[in-house]
Design a protein around this motif. Structure first.
Motif, PDB file in Angstrom:
ATOM      1  N   GLY A   1       8.834  14.647  25.227  1.00  0.00           N
ATOM      2  CA  GLY A   1       9.845  14.811  26.268  1.00  0.00           C
ATOM      3  C   GLY A   1      11.135  13.954  26.417  1.00  0.00           C
ATOM      4  O   GLY A   1      12.017  13.775  27.267  1.00  0.00           O
ATOM      5  N   TYR A   2      10.836  12.665  25.988  1.00  0.00           N
ATOM      6  CA  TYR A   2      11.780  11.589  26.248  1.00  0.00           C
ATOM      7  C   TYR A   2      12.340  10.978  25.238  1.00  0.00           C
ATOM      8  O   TYR A   2      11.560  10.691  24.015  1.00  0.00           O
ATOM      9  CB  TYR A   2      11.183  10.453  27.233  1.00  0.00           C
ATOM     10  CG  TYR A   2      12.183   9.407  27.383  1.00  0.00           C
ATOM     11  CD1 TYR A   2      13.159   9.703  28.394  1.00  0.00           C
ATOM     12  CD2 TYR A   2      12.393   8.182  26.679  1.00  0.00           C
ATOM     13  CE1 TYR A   2      13.845   8.506  28.951  1.00  0.00           C
ATOM     14  CE2 TYR A   2      13.141   7.367  27.040  1.00  0.00           C
ATOM     15  CZ  TYR A   2      14.036   7.566  27.893  1.00  0.00           C
ATOM     16  OH  TYR A   2      15.117   6.580  28.296  1.00  0.00           O
ATOM     17  N   PRO A   3      13.587  10.846  24.871  1.00  0.00           N
ATOM     18  CA  PRO A   3      14.621  11.193  25.884  1.00  0.00           C
ATOM     19  C   PRO A   3      14.821  12.963  25.594  1.00  0.00           C
ATOM     20  O   PRO A   3      14.683  13.238  24.524  1.00  0.00           O
ATOM     21  CB  PRO A   3      16.037  10.383  25.469  1.00  0.00           C
ATOM     22  CG  PRO A   3      15.680  10.140  23.884  1.00  0.00           C
ATOM     23  CD  PRO A   3      14.239  10.183  23.915  1.00  0.00           C
ATOM     24  N   PRO A   4      15.658  13.338  26.837  1.00  0.00           N
ATOM     25  CA  PRO A   4      15.802  14.632  26.587  1.00  0.00           C
ATOM     26  C   PRO A   4      16.863  14.897  25.622  1.00  0.00           C
ATOM     27  O   PRO A   4      17.802  13.877  25.339  1.00  0.00           O
ATOM     28  CB  PRO A   4      16.195  15.322  27.854  1.00  0.00           C
ATOM     29  CG  PRO A   4      16.656  13.936  28.672  1.00  0.00           C
ATOM     30  CD  PRO A   4      15.790  12.978  27.978  1.00  0.00           C
ATOM     31  N   TYR A   5      17.049  16.073  24.938  1.00  0.00           N
ATOM     32  CA  TYR A   5      17.997  16.354  23.955  1.00  0.00           C
ATOM     33  C   TYR A   5      18.520  17.680  23.974  1.00  0.00           C
ATOM     34  O   TYR A   5      17.968  18.756  24.497  1.00  0.00           O
ATOM     35  CB  TYR A   5      17.647  15.821  22.398  1.00  0.00           C
ATOM     36  CG  TYR A   5      16.424  16.677  22.039  1.00  0.00           C
ATOM     37  CD1 TYR A   5      16.874  17.937  21.230  1.00  0.00           C
ATOM     38  CD2 TYR A   5      15.036  16.319  22.337  1.00  0.00           C
ATOM     39  CE1 TYR A   5      15.678  18.691  20.610  1.00  0.00           C
ATOM     40  CE2 TYR A   5      14.182  17.376  21.855  1.00  0.00           C
ATOM     41  CZ  TYR A   5      14.426  18.219  21.129  1.00  0.00           C
ATOM     42  OH  TYR A   5      13.372  18.989  20.567  1.00  0.00           O
TER      43      TYR A   5
END
Length: 142
Positions: free
Chosen positions: A31-35
């Motif tokens: 989930g990191y980074p969101p895109y």
């Protein structure tokens, strides 16, 4: 109705790689980074579909980001370095590393990548596939 548990059906010939791709997708879910992934409007007469991946990479400088195309995988890595001269009274923003990968379909290519206001934008192009229809002759053994 029965479910196919894996891609081993006799109707799915040559899709063994797809099973590995699905397994890789399941592992790449931190989930990191969101895109975002968006379809970009076609502006030219070339008829090629354009996609844009936008990653929220606030706090990263261009020198701390790496975008690579390896086989059919787009890899995006970020490595923030610690500031040894900083004297924090409170530290709520950690220097963080990440690696995000995207499996690209055959024929897709990266046009460009740009960083602006904490957003890394990667533009992709997918040429229109040429539909091929072939007649297969049937031979009779003699």
């Amino acid at each position: 109705m029965s479910r196919i548990k894996s891609l081993t059906s006799s109707l799915l010939l040559g899709f063994e790689v797809s099973e590995a791709v699905l397994a890789k997708i399941a592992r790449n879910n931190d989930g990191y980074p969101p895109y975002n992934i968006e379809r970009v409007r076609r502006t030219g007469a070339d008829g090629q579909e354009r996609l844009r991946i936008t990653l929220a990479v606030a706090g990263f400088e261009e020198s701390e980001l790496e975008v690579m195309l390896e086989a059919s995988t787009l890899l995006v890595r970020g490595r923030q370095s610690e500031r040894p001269d900083a004297d924090y009274l409170f530290r709520g923003i950690a220097a963080r590393q990440f690696q995000r990968s995207f499996m690209l379909a055959d024929g897709m290519d990266v046009l460009k990548a740009s960083l602006h206001n904490g957003l890394l934008k990667i533009d992709l192009i997918r040429p229109n596939p040429q539909q091929e229809v072939r007649k297969i002759n049937i031979s009779i053994p003699q």
